[in-house]
Scaffold this motif. Structure first.
Motif, PDB file in Angstrom:
ATOM      1  N   GLY A  16       0.825  -1.192   0.000  1.00  0.00           N
ATOM      2  CA  GLY A  16       0.000   0.000   0.000  1.00  0.00           C
ATOM      3  C   GLY A  16       0.866   1.253   0.000  1.00  0.00           C
ATOM      4  N   ASP A  17       0.218   2.392  -0.178  1.00  0.00           N
ATOM      5  CA  ASP A  17       0.905   3.672  -0.211  1.00  0.00           C
ATOM      6  C   ASP A  17       1.026   4.207   1.212  1.00  0.00           C
ATOM      7  N   VAL A  18       2.272   4.378   1.692  1.00  0.00           N
ATOM      8  CA  VAL A  18       2.473   4.836   3.074  1.00  0.00           C
ATOM      9  C   VAL A  18       2.019   6.279   3.253  1.00  0.00           C
ATOM     10  N   ARG A  19       1.844   7.020   2.153  1.00  0.00           N
ATOM     11  CA  ARG A  19       1.406   8.412   2.247  1.00  0.00           C
ATOM     12  C   ARG A  19      -0.081   8.585   1.962  1.00  0.00           C
ATOM     13  N   ASP A  20      -0.778   7.493   1.818  1.00  0.00           N
ATOM     14  CA  ASP A  20      -2.228   7.551   1.617  1.00  0.00           C
ATOM     15  C   ASP A  20      -2.879   8.227   2.811  1.00  0.00           C
ATOM     16  N   LYS A  21      -3.761   9.176   2.557  1.00  0.00           N
ATOM     17  CA  LYS A  21      -4.391   9.921   3.653  1.00  0.00           C
ATOM     18  C   LYS A  21      -5.595   9.186   4.241  1.00  0.00           C
ATOM     19  N   ARG A  22      -6.136   8.231   3.513  1.00  0.00           N
ATOM     20  CA  ARG A  22      -7.326   7.516   3.995  1.00  0.00           C
ATOM     21  C   ARG A  22      -6.932   6.204   4.655  1.00  0.00           C
ATOM     22  N   VAL A  23      -6.026   6.291   5.619  1.00  0.00           N
ATOM     23  CA  VAL A  23      -5.605   5.102   6.362  1.00  0.00           C
ATOM     24  C   VAL A  23      -5.562   5.430   7.847  1.00  0.00           C
ATOM     25  N   VAL A  24      -5.661   4.402   8.655  1.00  0.00           N
ATOM     26  CA  VAL A  24      -5.475   4.544  10.095  1.00  0.00           C
ATOM     27  C   VAL A  24      -3.977   4.475  10.376  1.00  0.00           C
ATOM     28  N   ARG A  25      -3.467   5.445  11.118  1.00  0.00           N
ATOM     29  CA  ARG A  25      -2.039   5.461  11.475  1.00  0.00           C
ATOM     30  C   ARG A  25      -1.890   5.451  12.998  1.00  0.00           C
ATOM     31  N   ILE A  26      -1.163   4.462  13.478  1.00  0.00           N
ATOM     32  CA  ILE A  26      -0.863   4.377  14.899  1.00  0.00           C
ATOM     33  C   ILE A  26       0.630   4.080  15.053  1.00  0.00           C
ATOM     34  N   SER A  27       1.175   4.379  16.226  1.00  0.00           N
ATOM     35  CA  SER A  27       2.584   4.086  16.497  1.00  0.00           C
ATOM     36  C   SER A  27       2.672   3.001  17.561  1.00  0.00           C
ATOM     37  N   TYR A  28       3.683   2.161  17.410  1.00  0.00           N
ATOM     38  CA  TYR A  28       3.907   1.047  18.333  1.00  0.00           C
ATOM     39  C   TYR A  28       5.207   1.284  19.089  1.00  0.00           C
ATOM     40  N   HIS A  29       5.118   1.286  20.409  1.00  0.00           N
ATOM     41  CA  HIS A  29       6.266   1.571  21.267  1.00  0.00           C
ATOM     42  C   HIS A  29       6.552   0.370  22.169  1.00  0.00           C
ATOM     43  N   ARG A  30       7.782  -0.105  22.131  1.00  0.00           N
ATOM     44  CA  ARG A  30       8.174  -1.209  23.012  1.00  0.00           C
ATOM     45  C   ARG A  30       8.734  -0.709  24.339  1.00  0.00           C
ATOM     46  N   ARG A  31       9.297   0.496  24.348  1.00  0.00           N
ATOM     47  CA  ARG A  31      10.003   0.981  25.528  1.00  0.00           C
ATOM     48  C   ARG A  31       9.428   2.262  26.122  1.00  0.00           C
ATOM     49  N   MET A  32       8.357   2.769  25.569  1.00  0.00           N
ATOM     50  CA  MET A  32       7.877   4.088  25.952  1.00  0.00           C
ATOM     51  C   MET A  32       7.559   4.202  27.438  1.00  0.00           C
ATOM     52  N   TYR A  33       6.950   3.168  27.990  1.00  0.00           N
ATOM     53  CA  TYR A  33       6.583   3.193  29.402  1.00  0.00           C
ATOM     54  C   TYR A  33       7.337   2.135  30.191  1.00  0.00           C
ATOM     55  N   GLY A  34       8.552   1.837  29.770  1.00  0.00           N
ATOM     56  CA  GLY A  34       9.348   0.846  30.482  1.00  0.00           C
ATOM     57  C   GLY A  34       8.918  -0.557  30.124  1.00  0.00           C
ATOM     58  N   LEU A  35       7.670  -0.900  30.432  1.00  0.00           N
ATOM     59  CA  LEU A  35       7.143  -2.225  30.105  1.00  0.00           C
ATOM     60  C   LEU A  35       6.946  -2.376  28.603  1.00  0.00           C
ATOM     61  N   GLY A  36       6.593  -1.275  27.937  1.00  0.00           N
ATOM     62  CA  GLY A  36       6.440  -1.295  26.493  1.00  0.00           C
ATOM     63  C   GLY A  36       5.081  -1.756  26.039  1.00  0.00           C
ATOM     64  N   GLU A  37       5.033  -2.245  24.781  1.00  0.00           N
ATOM     65  CA  GLU A  37       3.795  -2.730  24.180  1.00  0.00           C
ATOM     66  C   GLU A  37       2.703  -1.665  24.265  1.00  0.00           C
ATOM     67  N   HIS A  38       3.038  -0.462  23.816  1.00  0.00           N
ATOM     68  CA  HIS A  38       2.065   0.630  23.882  1.00  0.00           C
ATOM     69  C   HIS A  38       1.803   1.175  22.482  1.00  0.00           C
ATOM     70  N   TYR A  39       0.556   1.615  22.258  1.00  0.00           N
ATOM     71  CA  TYR A  39       0.169   2.201  20.977  1.00  0.00           C
ATOM     72  C   TYR A  39      -0.341   3.620  21.185  1.00  0.00           C
ATOM     73  N   ASN A  40       0.020   4.516  20.256  1.00  0.00           N
ATOM     74  CA  ASN A  40      -0.503   5.881  20.227  1.00  0.00           C
ATOM     75  C   ASN A  40      -1.170   6.140  18.888  1.00  0.00           C
ATOM     76  N   SER A  41      -2.013   7.147  18.858  1.00  0.00           N
ATOM     77  CA  SER A  41      -2.641   7.581  17.612  1.00  0.00           C
ATOM     78  C   SER A  41      -1.741   8.622  16.950  1.00  0.00           C
ATOM     79  N   LEU A  42      -1.724   8.660  15.621  1.00  0.00           N
ATOM     80  CA  LEU A  42      -0.914   9.616  14.874  1.00  0.00           C
ATOM     81  C   LEU A  42      -1.832  10.564  14.106  1.00  0.00           C
ATOM     82  N   ARG A  43      -1.933  11.778  14.602  1.00  0.00           N
ATOM     83  CA  ARG A  43      -2.794  12.770  13.979  1.00  0.00           C
ATOM     84  C   ARG A  43      -1.994  13.682  13.052  1.00  0.00           C
ATOM     85  N   PRO A  44      -2.670  14.334  12.095  1.00  0.00           N
ATOM     86  CA  PRO A  44      -1.962  15.283  11.215  1.00  0.00           C
ATOM     87  C   PRO A  44      -1.284  16.372  12.029  1.00  0.00           C
ATOM     88  N   GLN A  45      -0.098  16.775  11.590  1.00  0.00           N
ATOM     89  CA  GLN A  45       0.631  17.820  12.296  1.00  0.00           C
ATOM     90  C   GLN A  45      -0.091  19.154  12.165  1.00  0.00           C
TER      91      GLN A  45
END
Length: 293
Positions: free
Chosen positions: A249-278
């Protein structure tokens, strides 16, 4: 609250009516999942207390033994997972702490670099065990796929549960056996049983157990929208398509759900955030940071 939850369940109910309802959640299982969610808290006192309770439960189950019914097997599997997480809160040495902190900084830097390239920014989601579902729900509302009033983890959990429960053949072959995980040869235990799959779906709908790849695919198909997961590592963007074709797929497609995956963000990890337009303000801030660095 009750009537609202019932309306959501009705809106996303499975298309067939002859299937038996999912089993009611067990009190002990709910307690265990609540404790696991509290391990993801940013409050160190809450983390320590939850870890202690989980370890006490694990010791009691070791002494008393485990029943053989599917619900007890599911609880035992959850107890072992929770106990392993609780152990991560034991005192560690300064070198290990420094290494983890450095890994967390590198991860954040890599993810933010990809976000800048895509002109999106991290919208932090509460680390309460529901983060994957909350992040995807936030994105679905931004894309006007669901109303803002339904942009919460309950909506996403219910949709994932119903889709997986309605399409067992698409998921059972890729889920481990809960009974096998309670005995010898757990790593080669085979696939989950139909009864175990019911409890798995129940946990998605009614508990705060974390979600992962199967749930992301289920939500992509349930709402017929690609889900792009930005992470530190290779590949930097994991694409989940409703058709099941990975990384196509196109990574720059605007009609997609974008989330970030963090393994270390909170120490324990396995965390997801939402990615909104800047926003314009964030663009200015990023430009200043680039000039100063």
């Amino acid at each position: 609250m009750g009537s609202k939850k019932n309306k959501l369940k009705k809106a996303f109910s499975p298309p067939f009516q002859q299937s038996p309802p999912l089993p009611e959640p067990d009190d002990d299982a709910e307690l265990l999942n609540d404790l696991m969610a509290q391990l993801d808290s940013g409050n160190q006192t809450v983390q320590a207390e939850s870890a202690q309770v989980i370890q006490d439960i694990q010791r009691q189950e070791t002494v008393s033994g485990t029943k053989k019914d599917p619900n007890s097997r599911y609880q035992a599997r959850q107890a072992r997972k929770a106990a392993a997480l609780a152990e991560s809160y034991s005192p560690s040495n300064p070198e290990a702490d420094a290494r983890l902190m450095q890994e967390a900084k590198e991860e954040e830097s890599n993810i933010r670099r990809i976000c800048d390239e895509l002109n999106v920014q991290i919208y932090e989601i509460n680390p309460d065990g529901h983060c994957l579902y909350s992040a995807i729900a936030d994105q679905l509302a931004l894309l006007s796929i669901i109303p803002p009033a339904q942009a919460n983890y309950a909506t996403a959990r219910l949709a994932a549960c119903n889709y997986m429960y309605s399409h067992p053949d698409d998921f059972i072959p890729f889920l481990p056996s809960t009974s096998g995980e309670d005995g010898p040869g757990a790593l080669n235990a085979g696939i989950i049983s139909p009864k175990g799959f019911e409890y798995y779906c129940q946990a998605i709908r009614d508990t705060s157990e974390w979600g992962g790849e199967p749930e992301i695919l289920a939500l992509s198909r349930a709402f017929n929208v690609p889900i792009h997961v930005i992470q530190s590592g290779q590949p930097p963007i994991v694409i989940h398509n409703p058709t099941g074709t990975p990384n196509d797929g196109d990574v720059r497609d605007k009609r997609v759900v974008r989330i970030s995956y963090h393994r270390r963000m909170y120490g324990l990890g396995e965390h997801y955030n939402s990615l909104r337009p800047q926003s314009k303000l964030s663009n200015i801030s990023n430009s200043l940071q680039n000039i100063l660095s």
